[in-house]
Design a protein around this motif. Structure first.
Motif, PDB file in Angstrom:
ATOM      1  N   GLN A  36       0.828  -1.194   0.000  1.00 29.57           N
ATOM      2  CA  GLN A  36       0.000   0.000   0.000  1.00 29.57           C
ATOM      3  C   GLN A  36       0.871   1.256   0.000  1.00 29.57           C
ATOM      4  N   ALA A  37       1.954   1.246   0.770  1.00 26.60           N
ATOM      5  CA  ALA A  37       2.876   2.384   0.805  1.00 26.60           C
ATOM      6  C   ALA A  37       3.542   2.573  -0.553  1.00 26.60           C
ATOM      7  N   LEU A  38       3.931   1.466  -1.187  1.00 28.44           N
ATOM      8  CA  LEU A  38       4.508   1.535  -2.529  1.00 28.44           C
ATOM      9  C   LEU A  38       3.508   2.147  -3.502  1.00 28.44           C
ATOM     10  N   GLY A  39       2.266   1.680  -3.461  1.00 30.62           N
ATOM     11  CA  GLY A  39       1.241   2.204  -4.359  1.00 30.62           C
ATOM     12  C   GLY A  39       0.999   3.691  -4.147  1.00 30.62           C
ATOM     13  N   PHE A  40       0.914   4.099  -2.883  1.00 30.38           N
ATOM     14  CA  PHE A  40       0.686   5.515  -2.598  1.00 30.38           C
ATOM     15  C   PHE A  40       1.856   6.366  -3.075  1.00 30.38           C
ATOM     16  N   ALA A  41       3.078   5.941  -2.759  1.00 28.91           N
ATOM     17  CA  ALA A  41       4.257   6.719  -3.154  1.00 28.91           C
ATOM     18  C   ALA A  41       4.358   6.825  -4.675  1.00 28.91           C
ATOM     19  N   THR A  42       4.060   5.743  -5.362  1.00 33.13           N
ATOM     20  CA  THR A  42       4.129   5.745  -6.822  1.00 33.13           C
ATOM     21  C   THR A  42       3.061   6.650  -7.415  1.00 33.13           C
ATOM     22  N   LEU A  43       1.855   6.596  -6.860  1.00 31.17           N
ATOM     23  CA  LEU A  43       0.773   7.464  -7.340  1.00 31.17           C
ATOM     24  C   LEU A  43       1.113   8.932  -7.106  1.00 31.17           C
ATOM     25  N   VAL A  47       1.560  11.796 -10.007  1.00 34.55           N
ATOM     26  CA  VAL A  47       0.768  13.025 -10.043  1.00 34.55           C
ATOM     27  C   VAL A  47       1.686  14.251 -10.019  1.00 34.55           C
ATOM     28  N   LEU A  48       2.666  14.256  -9.108  1.00 29.55           N
ATOM     29  CA  LEU A  48       3.591  15.395  -9.027  1.00 29.55           C
ATOM     30  C   LEU A  48       4.384  15.554 -10.320  1.00 29.55           C
ATOM     31  N   SER A  49       4.832  14.460 -10.897  1.00 31.87           N
ATOM     32  CA  SER A  49       5.597  14.519 -12.143  1.00 31.87           C
ATOM     33  C   SER A  49       4.738  15.029 -13.290  1.00 31.87           C
ATOM     34  N   PHE A  50       3.480  14.584 -13.344  1.00 31.15           N
ATOM     35  CA  PHE A  50       2.550  15.029 -14.376  1.00 31.15           C
ATOM     36  C   PHE A  50       2.338  16.536 -14.285  1.00 31.15           C
ATOM     37  N   VAL A  51       2.099  17.032 -13.084  1.00 30.70           N
ATOM     38  CA  VAL A  51       1.887  18.471 -12.880  1.00 30.70           C
ATOM     39  C   VAL A  51       3.159  19.244 -13.238  1.00 30.70           C
ATOM     40  N   LEU A  52       4.318  18.759 -12.801  1.00 26.08           N
ATOM     41  CA  LEU A  52       5.581  19.416 -13.120  1.00 26.08           C
ATOM     42  C   LEU A  52       5.805  19.479 -14.627  1.00 26.08           C
ATOM     43  N   LEU A  53       5.496  18.396 -15.320  1.00 27.62           N
ATOM     44  CA  LEU A  53       5.634  18.365 -16.779  1.00 27.62           C
ATOM     45  C   LEU A  53       4.707  19.388 -17.432  1.00 27.62           C
ATOM     46  N   LEU A  54       3.480  19.472 -16.951  1.00 25.02           N
ATOM     47  CA  LEU A  54       2.537  20.465 -17.492  1.00 25.02           C
ATOM     48  C   LEU A  54       3.007  21.892 -17.248  1.00 25.02           C
ATOM     49  N   VAL A  55       3.506  22.154 -16.043  1.00 26.99           N
ATOM     50  CA  VAL A  55       3.958  23.508 -15.701  1.00 26.99           C
ATOM     51  C   VAL A  55       5.223  23.866 -16.473  1.00 26.99           C
TER      52      VAL A  55
END
Length: 148
Positions: A36-43, A47-55
């Motif tokens: 569960q921790a792996l899944g949360f960290a990966t998600l 999300v952060l990488s997606f937003v950074l790429l958009l910005v």
């Protein structure tokens, strides 16, 4: 700041962050479960990488470009998941220092092999005795750090 100075500063920051990450992921894994921790960290990373790429790029075209690369270049994400899983599992069992030491020793051994043979398109860099001694010393330190 020059490119190599920035790269060095980022490497130091990532090294510091890695130790903090082990301590934090160890606790999270104990509370909610390792997977569960792996899944949360990966998600969260996605999300952060997606937003950074958009910005930064105002586009997510890089995702499509990635899918058209050789299959082995896409294994970086798999390696990242393995690292996060391992630190989450190992941290509370062998300690943060031992986990960091073993992780770094493994990275150094593989890094030396990649340099030596120019794997994955890397530049070939000879493996001289000072590098070998450094790897052996780090491996010995990692082994010693397992003692409680």
């Amino acid at each position: 700041m020059s490119g190599s100075a920035l790269a060095t500063a980022l490497a130091v920051a990532a090294g510091l962050a890695g130790s903090v990450q082990i301590a934090i992921m160890s606790r999270l894994g104990e509370r909610i479960g390792v997977l569960q921790a792996l899944g949360f960290a990966t998600l969260l990373t996605a999300v952060l990488s997606f937003v950074l790429l958009l910005v930064a790029r105002r586009s997510v075209a890089g995702y499509a470009k990635a899918l058209h690369q050789p299959w082995w270049m896409l294994l970086g994400g798999v390696m990242g998941a393995l690292i996060i899983f391992t630190i989450t599992y190992a941290g509370p069992r062998i300690g943060v220092a031992a986990t960091v030491g073993i992780l770094i020793a493994g990275q150094l051994v593989m890094g030396a092999a990649i340099d030596r043979w120019g794997l994955f398109g890397s530049q070939r860099i000879a493996l001289h005795w000072p590098r070998l001694v450094g790897i052996l010393l780090l491996a010995a330190g990692s082994a010693l750090s397992l003692r409680k």
